[in-house]
Design a protein around this motif. Structure first.
Motif, PDB file in Angstrom:
ATOM      1  N   ALA A  45    -107.439  54.027  27.936  1.00 33.60           N
ATOM      2  CA  ALA A  45    -106.757  55.005  28.788  1.00 33.60           C
ATOM      3  C   ALA A  45    -105.621  55.683  28.031  1.00 33.60           C
ATOM      4  CB  ALA A  45    -106.213  54.313  30.042  1.00 33.60           C
ATOM      5  N   LEU A  46    -104.925  54.925  27.194  1.00 33.72           N
ATOM      6  CA  LEU A  46    -103.827  55.489  26.421  1.00 33.72           C
ATOM      7  C   LEU A  46    -104.338  56.562  25.462  1.00 33.72           C
ATOM      8  CD1 LEU A  46    -100.766  55.201  25.947  1.00 33.72           C
ATOM      9  CD2 LEU A  46    -101.286  53.538  24.162  1.00 33.72           C
ATOM     10  N   GLY A  47    -105.448  56.257  24.776  1.00 36.13           N
ATOM     11  CA  GLY A  47    -106.038  57.252  23.874  1.00 36.13           C
ATOM     12  C   GLY A  47    -106.492  58.492  24.617  1.00 36.13           C
ATOM     13  N   LEU A  48    -107.069  58.303  25.802  1.00 35.76           N
ATOM     14  CA  LEU A  48    -107.518  59.435  26.618  1.00 35.76           C
ATOM     15  C   LEU A  48    -106.337  60.282  27.083  1.00 35.76           C
ATOM     16  CD1 LEU A  48    -109.836  60.906  28.047  1.00 35.76           C
ATOM     17  CD2 LEU A  48    -109.625  59.272  29.924  1.00 35.76           C
ATOM     18  N   LEU A  49    -105.235  59.625  27.421  1.00 34.72           N
ATOM     19  CA  LEU A  49    -104.043  60.353  27.851  1.00 34.72           C
ATOM     20  C   LEU A  49    -103.480  61.231  26.735  1.00 34.72           C
ATOM     21  CD1 LEU A  49    -102.081  57.754  30.007  1.00 34.72           C
ATOM     22  CD2 LEU A  49    -102.879  59.990  30.756  1.00 34.72           C
ATOM     23  N   PHE A  50    -103.628  60.770  25.502  1.00 29.97           N
ATOM     24  CA  PHE A  50    -103.062  61.509  24.370  1.00 29.97           C
ATOM     25  C   PHE A  50    -103.933  62.677  23.933  1.00 29.97           C
ATOM     26  CE2 PHE A  50    -100.504  57.625  22.762  1.00 29.97           C
ATOM     27  CZ  PHE A  50     -99.489  57.951  23.649  1.00 29.97           C
ATOM     28  N   PHE A  51    -105.163  62.780  24.465  1.00 28.76           N
ATOM     29  CA  PHE A  51    -106.014  63.897  24.105  1.00 28.76           C
ATOM     30  C   PHE A  51    -105.390  65.208  24.594  1.00 28.76           C
ATOM     31  CE2 PHE A  51    -109.353  66.870  25.552  1.00 28.76           C
ATOM     32  CZ  PHE A  51    -109.813  67.253  24.302  1.00 28.76           C
ATOM     33  N   GLY A  52    -105.279  66.163  23.680  1.00 27.17           N
ATOM     34  CA  GLY A  52    -104.718  67.468  24.020  1.00 27.17           C
ATOM     35  C   GLY A  52    -103.209  67.542  23.942  1.00 27.17           C
ATOM     36  N   GLU A  53    -102.535  66.406  23.686  1.00 28.18           N
ATOM     37  CA  GLU A  53    -101.083  66.403  23.601  1.00 28.18           C
ATOM     38  C   GLU A  53    -100.626  66.701  22.170  1.00 28.18           C
ATOM     39  OE1 GLU A  53     -98.529  65.870  25.805  1.00 28.18           O
ATOM     40  OE2 GLU A  53     -99.944  66.003  27.444  1.00 28.18           O
TER      41      GLU A  53
END
Length: 314
Positions: free
Chosen positions: A217-225
């Motif tokens: 989930a952490l990696g997914l949250l960082f997508f596009g940031e």
């Protein structure tokens, strides 16, 4: 030593990259990370901490010196940042509270627990358990109170006295599964109560999913940031990734902690800022850009700083 570093850090990077790739390739939406985070915070992590507490030697849970060091490290860095934010950056109390949370709230669930599991084993969850209680009972309620005090649109007269506000937020924190379920495990451990094997294995199965799902989930949250590097980002990352573990180390030496407990407090201190700190910023519409940039940059740097600290502590 290289084997230890790889076994401690490579799984974190691997699972986070999988989460990022799932967003990049369109397999999952970035908003799906919220659902995964809910599974971790409401179910997997509380049960993981519950089993960890239940299997921990009661004498270690009663270690007041260990608790004192974590309180000093976590709340000390929080109050230090509060002063820096208010007096150096000239922020209002609401913004200062968010910045303090970013600089003092470790990502024990997503980042710290997997590292401690590999490095120390089941006993490593004692630090996550105690640290989570401190943040849930002291840090988060204090942040909520400061945010409400700084909200110019809120009417304190309608909300009641300051003491009542604190008690209400504390009560809400204690009702959170991530607080009361691990506390139940602590109480059962101190009382010598054991779960039946069938139930224990079932709870443990769910608890073991916490690390993998949370990192994904952490990696997914960082997508596009894309973090913006400025004085706020550098200050926040420095306070969280360097100053907080230093405070932990000094306090640990002062209280004479054992090597294993010292490893736990320093590694927890060096753990990057929790995603939850960024969620507080978003919900209060305060310090959002700086909080997001600090958490992203701090997590990337945290892989390096954790590796250095693991090498030094081992």
């Amino acid at each position: 030593m290289p084997t230890l570093l790889l076994s401690s850090l490579f799984p974190l990077v691997f699972v986070m990259v999988l989460g990022w790739l799932s967003g990049k390739l369109g397999y999952m939406k970035r908003d799906d990370a919220t659902v995964l985070a809910t599974v971790v915070i409401r179910f997997a992590l509380p049960l993981h901490l519950f089993i960890g507490a239940l299997h921990t030697d009661p004498t270690k849970i009663q270690n007041l010196s260990f608790m004192a060091v974590l309180v000093i490290g976590l709340m000390g860095s929080y109050l230090l940042t509060l002063c820096i934010s208010h007096w150096f950056f000239r922020h209002d109390i609401k913004t200062s509270a968010i910045q303090s949370l970013v600089c003092a709230f470790p990502d024990m669930a997503y980042f710290g627990a997997p590292v401690l599991a590999v490095l120390i084993g089941p006993e490593g969850f004692l630090g996550v358990l105690v640290g989570n209680l401190i943040t849930s009972v002291l840090m988060i309620p204090l942040t909520i109170v400061l945010i409400r005090m700084g909200d110019k649109n809120s009417d304190l007269a309608e909300q009641g006295s300051l003491g009542k506000m604190i008690l209400n937020n504390l009560f809400k924190a204690l009702r959170n599964p991530i607080v009361w379920i691990p506390v139940l495990g602590v109480v059962m451990s101190l009382a010598g109560i054991k779960l039946p094997e069938l139930l224990s294995s079932s709870v443990e199965m769910m608890g073991k999913t916490a690390g993998g799902i949370s990192l994904f989930a952490l990696g997914l949250l960082f997508f596009g940031e894309r973090p913006k590097l400025n004085i706020h980002t550098f200050t926040n990352v420095g306070l969280k990734n360097l100053i907080q573990p230093a405070i932990m180390a000094v306090a640990g030496l002062a209280f004479g902690l054992s090597h294993t407990l010292m490893q736990q407090v320093v590694i927890i201190g060096a753990t990057p800022s929790a995603i939850a700190a960024g969620m507080f910023a978003v919900r209060s519409d305060t310090y959002v850009e700086s909080a997001s940039s600090s958490i992203l940059a701090g997590t990337a740097l945290g892989i390096v700083t954790e590796g250095i600290i693991i090498y030094m502590m081992s």
